[in-house]
Write an enzyme that holds these catalytic residues in place. Structure first.
Site, short mmCIF file in Angstrom:
data_model
loop_
_atom_site.label_atom_id
_atom_site.label_comp_id
_atom_site.label_asym_id
_atom_site.label_seq_id
_atom_site.Cartn_x
_atom_site.Cartn_y
_atom_site.Cartn_z
N LYS A 1 0.85 -1.20 0.00
CA LYS A 1 0.00 0.00 0.00
C LYS A 1 0.88 1.25 0.00
O LYS A 1 0.65 2.20 -0.75
CB LYS A 1 -0.94 -0.01 1.22
CG LYS A 1 -2.09 -1.00 1.07
CD LYS A 1 -2.86 -1.25 2.36
CE LYS A 1 -3.84 -2.40 2.19
NZ LYS A 1 -4.52 -2.79 3.42
N GLN B 1 -4.52 -1.58 9.72
CA GLN B 1 -4.43 -2.90 9.10
C GLN B 1 -5.03 -3.98 10.01
O GLN B 1 -4.67 -4.09 11.18
CB GLN B 1 -2.95 -3.22 8.77
CG GLN B 1 -2.73 -4.51 8.02
CD GLN B 1 -3.33 -4.49 6.60
OE1 GLN B 1 -3.23 -3.53 5.88
NE2 GLN B 1 -4.00 -5.58 6.24
N ASP C 1 -10.96 2.72 4.13
CA ASP C 1 -11.30 1.29 4.02
C ASP C 1 -12.81 1.11 3.88
O ASP C 1 -13.27 0.03 3.52
CB ASP C 1 -10.82 0.53 5.27
CG ASP C 1 -9.51 -0.21 5.02
OD1 ASP C 1 -9.19 -0.49 3.84
OD2 ASP C 1 -8.82 -0.52 6.00
#
Ligand code: NAD
Length: 290
Positions: free
Chosen positions: A52, A96, A119
């Site tokens: 990422k 994460q 997200d």
């Protein structure tokens, strides 16, 4: 059979984002800034986060990686989230997952400013998505929608079977595809671990989204001729012939299913790279909203 090339499509999307960033630079506008928090040193999570960050550099974004030790407390993590929520330069950030067991995942997601939740996991964003309001879509379903659209795979009136009802893939996928939208208007059946006689549904499906996390679960006999297959699964399988000691397998038994499929995503190189591209797209969108 057409192989849906998620890697090439994601590169194209990243190119489009990079062009937009370049234009913003020329105009003296703010450059998108994505931050990521990672806790502990789980191999797979580190790989995801690093790619990422690498992708941010590729498109010209600013990025910040916050690495915290495994024994970070919930309070400490909430404190870090609050700092990112208040930091005007950060357009979006992710925490994460999965988190260590001593941290309440839902509490953490709830603490993220919904406007920075790239997200798309915050209940406010999930609610907006469900109500068909403009919002940040969860990156993996968003990536699958984008693949279907760019490959001009029609979903209207089609029978779609989604396997797996997780909050991050299966359920949002089923919601989006059933909505009245360009890639949507499908009749969706959301199946899960308690579904009986799954094969009765998969054999009738025009499109199957496999997201259950069981390597090579969907086999050729379970699908009909001409089916479109989106394989979300990523499982590491021990393989000593590989340098890293493992190979990646999807939820679909590629060899048998690809013989019947009209379109199919490979693993790796299918849905995975799209997830990262759409995370970048969400970050760009949050920056544009300012
Ligand atoms: P999860 O473990 O949260 O959910 C799995 C779902 O599958 C559950 O809803 C369960 O009910 C269902 N399931 C389990 N066994 C089943 C069976 N026999 N029949 C029908 N349904 C069954 O998983 P997740 O987080 O949604 O991830 C699924 C897979 O996708 C994993 O392999 C994960 O690594 C992968 N994944 C990939 C990406 C990507 O970017 N490509 C992103 C997220 C997850």
């Amino acid at each position: 059979m057409i192989l849906i090339d998620g890697k090439a499509t994601s590169e194209q999307i990243k190119k489009e984002i990079a062009q937009e960033v370049l234009l913003r630079k020329e105009k003296g506008l703010k450059i998108p800034h994505l931050a990521a928090i990672i806790i502990g040193n789980d191999g797979a999570s580190m790989t995801y986060v690093n790619s990422k960050v690498k992708s941010c550099m590729q498109v010209g974004f600013n990025s910040t990686l916050i690495e915290l030790p495994e024994n970070t407390t919930e309070e400490q993590l909430l404190h870090e989230i609050n700092i990112l929520n208040l930091d005007k330069d950060i357009d979006g950030f992710i925490v994460q997952l999965p988190l260590p067991h001593h941290i309440d995942e839902q509490k953490i997601i709830m603490a993220i400013d919904p406007l920075k939740d790239v997200d798309g996991f915050h209940p406010v964003n999930v609610g907006k998505m469900t109500l068909e309001l403009p919002t940040l879509l969860p990156a993996t379903p968003y990536g699958i929608m984008e693949l279907l659209e760019r490959y001009q795979i029609s979903t209207s009136g089609k029978n779609i079977v989604v396997i797996g009802r997780s909050h991050i893939v299966g359920r949002p996928m089923s919601i989006l595809l059933s909505q009245k939208r360009k890639t949507g208007d499908a009749t969706v059946i959301l199946t899960h671990s308690r579904t009986q006689n799954l094969i009765d549904y998969t054999q009738k499906a025009d499109i199957i989204i496999a997201a259950l996390g069981k390597a090579e679960f969907l086999t050729g006999e379970m699908v009909k001729q001409g089916v479109v297959i989106i394989d979300v699964g990523i499982t590491r399988i021990e393989d000593n012939s590989k340098k890293q000691g493992y190979r990646l397998a999807g939820d679909v038994h590629f060899e048998s299913v690809s013989k019947k499929a009209s379109y199919i995503t490979p693993v790796p190189g299918g849905v995975g790279p799209m997830t990262i591209a759409m995370l970048l797209k969400n970050t760009l969108n949050t920056c544009l909203m300012k």
